[in-house]
Design an enzyme around this catalytic site. Structure first.
Site, short mmCIF file in Angstrom:
data_model
loop_
_atom_site.label_atom_id
_atom_site.label_comp_id
_atom_site.label_asym_id
_atom_site.label_seq_id
_atom_site.Cartn_x
_atom_site.Cartn_y
_atom_site.Cartn_z
N TYR A 172 -7.13 -94.71 72.73
CA TYR A 172 -6.62 -93.60 71.26
C TYR A 172 -6.44 -92.31 72.19
O TYR A 172 -5.18 -91.66 71.74
CB TYR A 172 -8.19 -93.23 70.52
CG TYR A 172 -7.91 -92.48 69.58
CD1 TYR A 172 -6.85 -92.51 68.35
CD2 TYR A 172 -8.17 -90.68 69.48
CE1 TYR A 172 -6.42 -91.53 67.45
CE2 TYR A 172 -8.35 -89.89 69.10
CZ TYR A 172 -6.91 -90.17 67.70
OH TYR A 172 -6.50 -89.36 66.73
N SER B 225 -4.62 -84.63 69.01
CA SER B 225 -6.35 -84.41 68.92
C SER B 225 -6.63 -84.05 69.93
O SER B 225 -6.50 -83.91 71.66
CB SER B 225 -6.89 -85.63 68.96
OG SER B 225 -8.11 -86.02 69.16
#
Ligand SMILES: NC(=O)c1ccc[n+]([C@@H]2O[C@H](COP(=O)([O-])OP(=O)(O)OC[C@H]3O[C@@H](n4cnc5c(N)ncnc54)[C@H](OP(=O)(O)O)[C@@H]3O)[C@@H](O)[C@H]2O)c1
Length: 248
Positions: free
Chosen positions: A155, A142
């Site tokens: 995350y 990501s």
């Protein structure tokens, strides 16, 4: 684009979002696709139906990847279908939770690492016997691993771990002719990034990117399919940023 006819592929989290787009992209190139899902059986069946309608081959396959034995169970189910040969593994299933440091719970932290890191690790381990010369593994990182966007410290750390695993997997498996890479999407319009559908979220997202539109799942799925294909035969150990030029 390369032809994937005769190739077998597993895409985790393919019931929705980026996984769904990746499954469809691989099927368009001719691969047989195992459409993995956790809870969304109906959505996974719809992906399978869409692939079959276009003349492709697909099957839905369930496993809860938050459970310690989830990857093992999934690998067993995969082997029961494809036998001893898997050409493409896209470990895409993931969860996100926005929380500042003070409000991150141990349970949330553990669930993020279980689904986003432990599951891909053990799925690769369990599928190693049927990966072979020419197989391609694609993990999903990501933008959050590379830049501070949103409020996602736990995350983001899971995706930093993915970038690290890519290098270790690629180094360990290269001698067997297995390539391992990751894509690192920016903000993509999926259930996970539903904030991008609000005016404020949209403005924030566009302010990050040099390309001024909101990414759709197939913007990522097409790059996943490229990395899975022989066109990417000399790419391994890399994380490809697929983020419209975010945070340049
Ligand atoms: N959207 C973004 O902006 C963005 C940006 C960068 C990276 N990513 C990464 O891209 C990947 C896909 O994200 P997305 O946006 O497409 O998410 P999404 O639309 O929320 O879909 C998540 C997928 O993962 C599956 N999944 C989640 N928890 C699971 C579990 N415990 N067991 C099995 N499957 C599980 C879901 O399956 P069911 O629904 O069937 O349970 C679903 O198919 C993730 O790794 C995410 O971190 C997304």
């Amino acid at each position: 684009m390369a032809d994937l006819k005769g190739k077998t592929a597993l895409v985790t989290g393919a019931s929705r979002g980026i996984g769904r787009a990746s499954a469809l992209a691989l099927a368009r190139l001719g691969a047989q696709v195992l459409v993995h899902y956790g809870q969304a059986a109906k959505e996974a069946d719809a992906v399978v139906a869409e692939i079959r309608k276009a003349g492709g081959t697909a099957e839905a396959i369930a496993a809860d990847l938050a459970m310690p034995d989830g990857p093992h169970q999934l690998a067993q189910r995969v082997r029961a279908i494809v036998g001893d040969r898997l050409d493409i593994l896209v470990a895409n299933a993931g969860v996100a939770k926005a929380a500042v440091i003070e409000e991150t719970t141990v349970a949330d932290f553990d669930n993020l690492f279980a689904v986003n890191v432990r599951a891909p690790f053990f799925l690769v381990q369990q599928l190693l016997p049927i990966l072979h010369e020419g197989s391609s593994v694609v993990l999903v990182s990501s933008l959050a691993a590379h830049a501070v966007v949103g409020t996602l410290p736990a995350y983001a750390a899971t995706k930093g771990a993915i970038d690290t695993l890519v290098k270790h997997f690629a180094a360990a498996l290269g001698a067997r002719g297995i390539r391992v890479n990751a894509v690192a999407p920016g903000v993509v319009a999926t259930d996970m990034s539903s904030f991008a559908k609000t005016d404020q979220g949209r403005d924030y997202t566009l302010s990050l990117q040099t390309l001024k539109r909101i990414a759709q799942p197939d913007d990522i799925g097409d790059v996943v399919a490229f990395l899975a294909s022989p066109d990417a035969r000399w790419v391994s150990g890399d994380t490809i940023h697929v983020d419209g030029g975010s945070k340049l």
